[in-house]
Design a protein around this motif. Structure first.
Motif, PDB file in Angstrom:
ATOM      1  N   ALA A 149       0.720  -1.147   0.109  1.00 40.44           N
ATOM      2  CA  ALA A 149       0.044  -0.125  -0.226  1.00 40.44           C
ATOM      3  C   ALA A 149       0.684   1.316  -0.047  1.00 40.44           C
ATOM      4  O   ALA A 149       0.737   2.107  -0.645  1.00 40.44           O
ATOM      5  CB  ALA A 149      -0.847  -0.122   1.236  1.00 40.44           C
TER       6      ALA A 149
ATOM      7  N   LEU B  62      -1.606   4.338  -1.351  1.00 39.48           N
ATOM      8  CA  LEU B  62      -3.045   4.302  -1.241  1.00 39.48           C
ATOM      9  C   LEU B  62      -3.347   5.149   0.248  1.00 39.48           C
ATOM     10  O   LEU B  62      -2.611   4.838   1.258  1.00 39.48           O
ATOM     11  CB  LEU B  62      -3.490   2.777  -0.958  1.00 39.48           C
ATOM     12  CG  LEU B  62      -3.094   1.862  -2.094  1.00 39.48           C
ATOM     13  CD1 LEU B  62      -3.630   0.396  -2.067  1.00 39.48           C
ATOM     14  CD2 LEU B  62      -3.882   2.360  -3.411  1.00 39.48           C
TER      15      LEU B  62
ATOM     16  N   ASN C 126      -5.743   4.987   2.510  1.00 39.45           N
ATOM     17  CA  ASN C 126      -6.075   4.183   3.481  1.00 39.45           C
ATOM     18  C   ASN C 126      -5.167   2.762   3.934  1.00 39.45           C
ATOM     19  O   ASN C 126      -5.722   2.119   4.662  1.00 39.45           O
ATOM     20  CB  ASN C 126      -7.520   3.783   3.500  1.00 39.45           C
ATOM     21  CG  ASN C 126      -8.225   5.172   3.427  1.00 39.45           C
ATOM     22  OD1 ASN C 126      -8.284   6.170   4.259  1.00 39.45           O
ATOM     23  ND2 ASN C 126      -9.071   5.064   2.491  1.00 39.45           N
TER      24      ASN C 126
ATOM     25  N   ARG D  17      -3.614  -0.501   3.418  1.00 36.82           N
ATOM     26  CA  ARG D  17      -3.908  -2.104   3.037  1.00 36.82           C
ATOM     27  C   ARG D  17      -5.256  -2.187   2.818  1.00 36.82           C
ATOM     28  O   ARG D  17      -5.927  -2.960   2.081  1.00 36.82           O
ATOM     29  CB  ARG D  17      -3.203  -3.151   3.705  1.00 36.82           C
ATOM     30  CG  ARG D  17      -3.739  -3.150   5.324  1.00 36.82           C
ATOM     31  CD  ARG D  17      -3.074  -4.244   5.852  1.00 36.82           C
ATOM     32  NE  ARG D  17      -3.528  -5.744   5.625  1.00 36.82           N
ATOM     33  CZ  ARG D  17      -4.668  -6.243   6.478  1.00 36.82           C
ATOM     34  NH1 ARG D  17      -5.083  -5.244   7.365  1.00 36.82           N
ATOM     35  NH2 ARG D  17      -5.080  -7.177   6.202  1.00 36.82           N
ATOM     36  N   LYS D  18      -5.972  -1.445   3.553  1.00 37.72           N
ATOM     37  CA  LYS D  18      -7.557  -1.605   3.577  1.00 37.72           C
ATOM     38  C   LYS D  18      -7.918  -1.140   2.252  1.00 37.72           C
ATOM     39  O   LYS D  18      -9.427  -1.161   2.145  1.00 37.72           O
ATOM     40  CB  LYS D  18      -8.151  -0.889   4.844  1.00 37.72           C
ATOM     41  CG  LYS D  18      -7.658  -1.523   6.174  1.00 37.72           C
ATOM     42  CD  LYS D  18      -8.607  -1.692   7.456  1.00 37.72           C
ATOM     43  CE  LYS D  18      -7.929  -2.753   8.277  1.00 37.72           C
ATOM     44  NZ  LYS D  18      -8.583  -2.711   9.717  1.00 37.72           N
ATOM     45  N   ASP D  19      -7.359  -0.369   1.466  1.00 37.56           N
ATOM     46  CA  ASP D  19      -7.759   0.098   0.298  1.00 37.56           C
ATOM     47  C   ASP D  19      -7.581  -0.991  -0.990  1.00 37.56           C
ATOM     48  O   ASP D  19      -7.908  -0.917  -2.107  1.00 37.56           O
ATOM     49  CB  ASP D  19      -6.937   1.159  -0.606  1.00 37.56           C
ATOM     50  CG  ASP D  19      -7.596   2.551   0.307  1.00 37.56           C
ATOM     51  OD1 ASP D  19      -8.654   2.542   0.782  1.00 37.56           O
ATOM     52  OD2 ASP D  19      -6.779   3.520   0.240  1.00 37.56           O
ATOM     53  N   MET D  20      -7.124  -2.190  -0.436  1.00 36.92           N
ATOM     54  CA  MET D  20      -6.741  -3.148  -1.332  1.00 36.92           C
ATOM     55  C   MET D  20      -7.793  -4.310  -0.877  1.00 36.92           C
ATOM     56  O   MET D  20      -8.165  -4.555   0.037  1.00 36.92           O
ATOM     57  CB  MET D  20      -5.364  -4.127  -1.059  1.00 36.92           C
ATOM     58  CG  MET D  20      -4.403  -2.736  -1.424  1.00 36.92           C
ATOM     59  SD  MET D  20      -2.532  -3.283  -1.593  1.00 36.92           S
ATOM     60  CE  MET D  20      -2.629  -4.623  -0.146  1.00 36.92           C
ATOM     61  N   GLU D  21      -8.169  -5.230  -2.051  1.00 40.09           N
ATOM     62  CA  GLU D  21      -8.935  -6.475  -1.932  1.00 40.09           C
ATOM     63  C   GLU D  21      -7.921  -7.600  -2.724  1.00 40.09           C
ATOM     64  O   GLU D  21      -7.641  -7.718  -3.472  1.00 40.09           O
ATOM     65  CB  GLU D  21     -10.201  -6.495  -2.466  1.00 40.09           C
ATOM     66  CG  GLU D  21     -10.860  -7.902  -2.169  1.00 40.09           C
ATOM     67  CD  GLU D  21     -12.319  -7.881  -2.469  1.00 40.09           C
ATOM     68  OE1 GLU D  21     -12.964  -7.267  -1.754  1.00 40.09           O
ATOM     69  OE2 GLU D  21     -12.498  -8.499  -3.754  1.00 40.09           O
TER      70      GLU D  21
ATOM     71  N   ASP E  69      -8.033  -2.557  -6.291  1.00 42.10           N
ATOM     72  CA  ASP E  69      -8.490  -1.549  -5.299  1.00 42.10           C
ATOM     73  C   ASP E  69      -9.928  -1.853  -5.288  1.00 42.10           C
ATOM     74  O   ASP E  69     -10.508  -2.656  -5.783  1.00 42.10           O
ATOM     75  CB  ASP E  69      -8.147  -0.040  -5.998  1.00 42.10           C
ATOM     76  CG  ASP E  69      -8.712   0.119  -7.287  1.00 42.10           C
ATOM     77  OD1 ASP E  69      -8.120   1.195  -7.899  1.00 42.10           O
ATOM     78  OD2 ASP E  69      -9.620  -0.463  -7.548  1.00 42.10           O
ATOM     79  N   LYS E  70     -10.605  -0.889  -4.554  1.00 45.28           N
ATOM     80  CA  LYS E  70     -12.125  -1.012  -4.296  1.00 45.28           C
ATOM     81  C   LYS E  70     -13.021  -0.690  -5.474  1.00 45.28           C
ATOM     82  O   LYS E  70     -13.988  -1.150  -5.576  1.00 45.28           O
ATOM     83  CB  LYS E  70     -12.666  -0.015  -3.043  1.00 45.28           C
ATOM     84  CG  LYS E  70     -11.783  -0.348  -1.746  1.00 45.28           C
ATOM     85  CD  LYS E  70     -12.058  -1.901  -1.314  1.00 45.28           C
ATOM     86  CE  LYS E  70     -11.584  -2.011   0.209  1.00 45.28           C
ATOM     87  NZ  LYS E  70     -11.702  -3.510   0.677  1.00 45.28           N
ATOM     88  N   GLN E  71     -12.333  -0.270  -6.793  1.00 45.33           N
ATOM     89  CA  GLN E  71     -13.055  -0.003  -7.931  1.00 45.33           C
ATOM     90  C   GLN E  71     -12.916  -0.996  -8.695  1.00 45.33           C
ATOM     91  O   GLN E  71     -13.186  -1.181  -9.889  1.00 45.33           O
ATOM     92  CB  GLN E  71     -12.642   1.330  -8.416  1.00 45.33           C
ATOM     93  CG  GLN E  71     -12.984   2.639  -7.853  1.00 45.33           C
ATOM     94  CD  GLN E  71     -12.477   2.733  -6.370  1.00 45.33           C
ATOM     95  OE1 GLN E  71     -11.148   2.561  -6.311  1.00 45.33           O
ATOM     96  NE2 GLN E  71     -13.243   3.036  -5.414  1.00 45.33           N
TER      97      GLN E  71
END
Ligand SMILES: NC(=O)c1ccc[n+]([C@@H]2O[C@H](COP(=O)([O-])OP(=O)(O)OC[C@H]3O[C@@H](n4cnc5c(N)ncnc54)[C@H](O)[C@@H]3O)[C@@H](O)[C@H]2O)c1
Ligand SMILES: O=P(O)(O)OC[C@H]1O[C@H](O[C@H]2[C@H](O)[C@@H](O)[C@@H](O)O[C@@H]2CO)[C@H](O)[C@@H](O)[C@@H]1O
Ligand SMILES: [Mn+2]
Length: 443
Positions: free
Chosen positions: A180, A185, A187, A189-193, A210-212
């Protein structure tokens, strides 16, 4: 919102203050009514506990705090057991790391012969606290960090199949934080899936978005290809040995550029490099570094708090190691359906791998535990490596259950880190001598 009661098993751990601080930091999302410490070393625990008692009285007087070596007192009326015991403590970790070196093999805390020796000590200790939990708080969950998580997880699968224990590791958390940072990023690692698969300390990322839904792997791979997981080579907060490990990820990645590796794979893909590197100072291993740094720092900080009678401006620090266990406890308590990497029984999540293997994969976590994300088929390279390593881990548990010298010799012989059955036997005989006070008798 429900207020939880927690016992930290291994209260004398160097990570205990970090977990307590992380629990306070996230008390809005995970409120707590009680924290207890449990340890089988009263003197060690008291040093940490007396400091945490002052800190909690100052910062969270509404939380009931106590510490004990009495199992009934410790494990009664708890919702979570946060377990991070180290059976044999650092003195035995030092032996785990130095004995294999005598035989031309690297020593390490959780990998290779050192990890096998550690596993033979840990199984009994973790089963003991798990049984205490089931006796005194049968509805509680054990969130287990105690290592070596792979062997502990296989042992609890075999010997306590119905227990409410979840085994976790924070290495992927630490690496994802670095990813991250590389991606900048906002936020972290929480911006990653992520999609990740493997065994504990033996895994790969195969998809990161990413969240998109945008693919983040190409950018991370471009960085790792050149720098490994090193973000800032001059970061004074990262110990030299850890910086080396993050840098070595470059060479681990080179072996399979279709995925991104867990740093621990360096021990299995480059055991010769690790031995040569460590053999430059065979009398000073990671255990010595930890005793000289983390252990000294944490216990000095605890003493400072007790001497001054206040935790104001104290040197205790929260770390990402702790946030993960809070994330897990929160997800269960609030039925959050959070996506987290857990060490769980495969049962087809990895379609072409042993269904009984304890694999590290993304799960959805809620009030009733977890549901596994399906990974599907994994490539031949990873499958072959994992089949060898999971067999080592299963043979160690066989050896522990049956007191079998033969099975433990087979486990060491099968390990990718040991060159031959004769070297395996020489290491085994030395480890048996060193672990007389901890291992079951082998015959
Ligand atoms: N899963 C992960 O990713 C992860 C991350 C960091 C640390 N860890 C693990 O957390 C544990 C603690 O690490 P540390 O460096 O703070 O160790 P530490 O030696 O500082 O603390 C461990 C504590 O456990 C206690 N203990 C040992 N055997 C016990 C038993 N049978 N019952 C109760 N208490 C017992 C010891 O007395 C000690 O106070 C280790 O197992 C370490 O490998 C795991
Ligand atoms: O050599 P140690 O005792 O410092 O670390 C061994 C542990 O390393 C990993 O945990 C790291 C984590 O990855 C990192 O992000 C940070 O939080 O520190 C932790 C402890 O150093 C690994 O996951 C553990 O299993 C090891 O015990
Ligand atoms: Mn780990």
């Amino acid at each position: 919102m429900k207020k939880s009661s927690i016992v930290i098993a291994g209260g004398g751990s160097t990570f205990t203050p970090g977990i307590v601080l992380m629990l306070l930091k996230h008390s809005d999302r995970f409120p707590i009514r009680q924290i207890k410490f449990y340890d089988n070393d009263a003197e060690r625990q008291k040093k940490i506990a007396e400091a945490c008692k002052i800190l909690l009285a100052e910062r969270a007087p509404e939380i009931a705090f106590s510490y004990t070596t009495d199992p009934e007192e410790a494990f009664t009326d708890v919702d979570f057991v946060m377990a991070h015991i180290r059976v044999g403590k650092y003195a035995m970790r030092e032996k785990d790391e130095k004995i294999p070196m005598r035989h031309g093999v690297f020593g390490q805390e959780t990998c290779g012969p050192g990890g096998i020796a550690y596993g033979m000590r840990s199984i009994g200790g973790v089963l003991e606290i798990l049984d205490y939990m089931e006796k005194y708080s049968p509805k509680a969950w054990m969130l287990n960090y105690s290592n070596p998580a792979a062997i502990v997880a296989e042992a609890t699968r075999r010997l306590r199949p119905d227990s409410r224990i979840i085994n976790i590791c924070d290495m992927p958390v630490g690496i994802e934080e670095r990813m991250a940072e590389i991606l900048k990023l906002p936020n972290g690692r929480k911006d990653m899936e992520v999609r990740y698969y493997g065994l504990n300390h033996f895994g790969w990322w195969c998809d990161i978005r990413d969240k998109q839904g945008h693919d983040l792997m190409p950018q991370i791979k471009a960085h790792v290809k050149e720098h490994g997981y090193v973000v800032n080579p001059n970061d004074k907060n990262v110990e030299a040995s850890w910086q080396d490990t993050f840098a070595k990820a470059k060479d681990v990645y080179a072996v399979d550029p279709d995925t991104l590796p867990n740093t621990y794979l360096k021990y299995y893909l480059y055991p010769d490099y690790v031995f040569q590197h460590d053999n430059e100072h065979p009398d000073h291993t990671r255990a010595n570094e930890v005793m000289e740094h983390r252990e000294k720092h944490v216990f000095a900080a605890a003493k400072d708090i007790v001497d001054k009678g206040t935790a104001k401006d104290c040197a205790f620090e929260a770390d990402d190691h702790a946030s993960y266990i809070v994330d897990l406890a929160e997800a269960i308590t609030t039925n959050q359906k959070a996506r987290m990497l857990l060490i769980v029984e495969n049962n087809g999540a990895i379609a072409n791998f042993d269904p009984t293997a304890m694999v590290e994969i993304p799960c959805i976590v809620g009030a009733n535990g977890y549901e596994k994300i399906s990974i599907g088929k994994i490539p031949q390279f990873q499958k072959g490596l994992m089949e060898q390593q999971v067999s080592v881990e299963k043979l160690v548990v066989d050896a522990w259950i049956n007191g079998s010298y033969q099975k433990l010799w087979q486990a060491l012989t099968l390990s990718k880190t040991v060159p031959s059955a004769s070297v395996a036997k020489a290491i085994l005989d030395d480890l048996i001598e060193a672990n007389k006070a901890y291992w079951p008798e082998l015959h």
